[in-house]
Write an enzyme that holds these catalytic residues in place. Structure first.
Site, mmCIF file in Angstrom:
data_model
loop_
_atom_site.group_PDB
_atom_site.id
_atom_site.type_symbol
_atom_site.label_atom_id
_atom_site.label_comp_id
_atom_site.label_asym_id
_atom_site.label_seq_id
_atom_site.Cartn_x
_atom_site.Cartn_y
_atom_site.Cartn_z
ATOM 1 C CG LEU A 41 -2.067 -0.960 1.301
ATOM 2 C CD1 LEU A 41 -2.777 -0.835 2.647
ATOM 3 C CD2 LEU A 41 -3.048 -0.720 0.169
ATOM 4 C CG ASP A 42 1.004 3.992 -3.259
ATOM 5 O OD1 ASP A 42 1.968 3.230 -3.450
ATOM 6 O OD2 ASP A 42 0.258 4.392 -4.177
ATOM 7 N N PRO A 43 2.165 4.963 0.969
ATOM 8 C CG PRO A 43 4.292 5.886 1.276
ATOM 9 C CD PRO A 43 3.403 5.266 0.228
#
Length: 329
Positions: A41-43
């Site tokens: 998951l992206d930050p």
């Protein structure tokens, strides 16, 4: 080190953390190195991050390959370099005409099924041994090969919200998609088909591998449970790692075949007319077996006595043959 832990954690990833940050933190909390996550998951993205612990890490490839469900928001009117709300604005196209909800819904249907997608420059996809975001940060753009993904559903879930002064239109959505889907890019492509620049302004993963957002737990909760000796209450069995695969329940005879890594051949099966069920005709024994020739996937999870025994896959060279991909007993 605690090497006895085994299972799946449904971690709620909070904004600002990378998926690797979560794994690193858990290694400290659980005092074990055998930890891995089942899908980056992206930050800035929140939500379900399946994490395998102990022997369950052998099943990470199936967790990563599973379909996912996301809920988020698209904003139409400007695009960013990262395709989400974190990047610098690169193009503005104020929405100056009437954009209707029926028009949006109609265009969203264009994305259902197998489609081609070009990975964004700000992504971890490697080209010539270098991650795309490394090129992007250096101000370089490189050709990226398209990839085929599958969108199972893509629907608007809120009324259209209009900011006439800024020339922006936003709405919430829900998408069920395959591994490798960049939802950011989906949002950008949707806006483009509507005739505007756009970006993904919010995103949350709400389901993965049968794990739901309502049951996800924060790292702080896991730490408290670990200190209280109650981690087992948060741990799911390893079977959750293969929840996206078809399930085949084995008989005792089949279990004996699977546990020693024997192959299954579709030609060995006949139908027992008295029960209308497929049976094995080899080894002079007749026992029930799911008709694998009817499976539409190239892998299945083999269970015996409600426990995961092995994962089988279609033989890459021999038609009608299923061979063990991983034996877990």
């Amino acid at each position: 080190m605690n090497e006895n832990l085994n299972g799946i954690l449904n971690v709620y990833k909070e904004a600002g953390w990378t998926s690797f940050d979560v794994v690193a933190k858990l290694r400290g909390i659980l005092k074990t190195k055998k930890i891995g996550h089942g899908g980056t998951l992206d930050p800035s993205v929140t939500g379900v991050l399946p994490v395998a612990v102990g022997k369950s890490t052998r099943l990470l490839e199936y967790m990563e390959a599973a379909g996912k469900i996301y809920e988020g928001e698209v904003t139409i009117g400007f695009s960013t370099e990262t395709e989400d709300a974190d990047g610098e604005i690169v193009s503005k196209t104020p929405v100056e005409r009437e954009l209707t909800e029926s028009e949006i819904d109609s265009v969203m249907k264009n994305f259902i099924g197998k489609i081609k997608q070009i990975p964004p420059m700000y992504s971890a996809v490697k080209i010539n041994g270098k991650k795309l975001y490394e090129y992007a940060r250096a101000g370089q753009t490189v050709d990226r090969p398209t990839r085929e993904i599958t969108i199972k559903s893509f629907v608007r879930t809120s009324p259209m919200m209009t900011d006439e002064a800024a020339g922006l239109v936003s709405f919430s959505f829900k998408v069920e998609c395959s591994k490798g889907t960049y939802v950011r890019t989906l949002a950008v492509d949707l806006a483009e088909q509507l005739g505007y620049a756009g970006h993904m302004s919010k995103l949350q993963r709400t389901a993965s591998n049968g794990l739901m957002i309502k049951d996800a737990v924060k790292l702080s909760e896991i730490e408290v449970a670990m200190e209280a000796g109650e981690l087992s209450s948060l741990m799911y069995p390893a079977e959750y790692a293969v929840s996206d695969l078809p399930r085949v329940n084995l008989t005792a005879d089949q279990f004996e075949m699977a546990r020693v890594g024997k192959k299954f051949a579709e030609d060995d099966w006949v139908t027992d007319e008295t029960t209308d069920s497929p049976v094995i005709k080899s080894n002079k024994s007749k026992f029930l077996l799911t008709d694998l020739s009817e499976l539409t996937r190239d892998k299945f999870a083999a269970f015996y006595d409600d426990k995961l025994i092995a994962v089988y896959m279609k033989h890459p060279e021999k038609a009608g043959i299923w061979k063990p991909n991983k034996v877990l007993v």
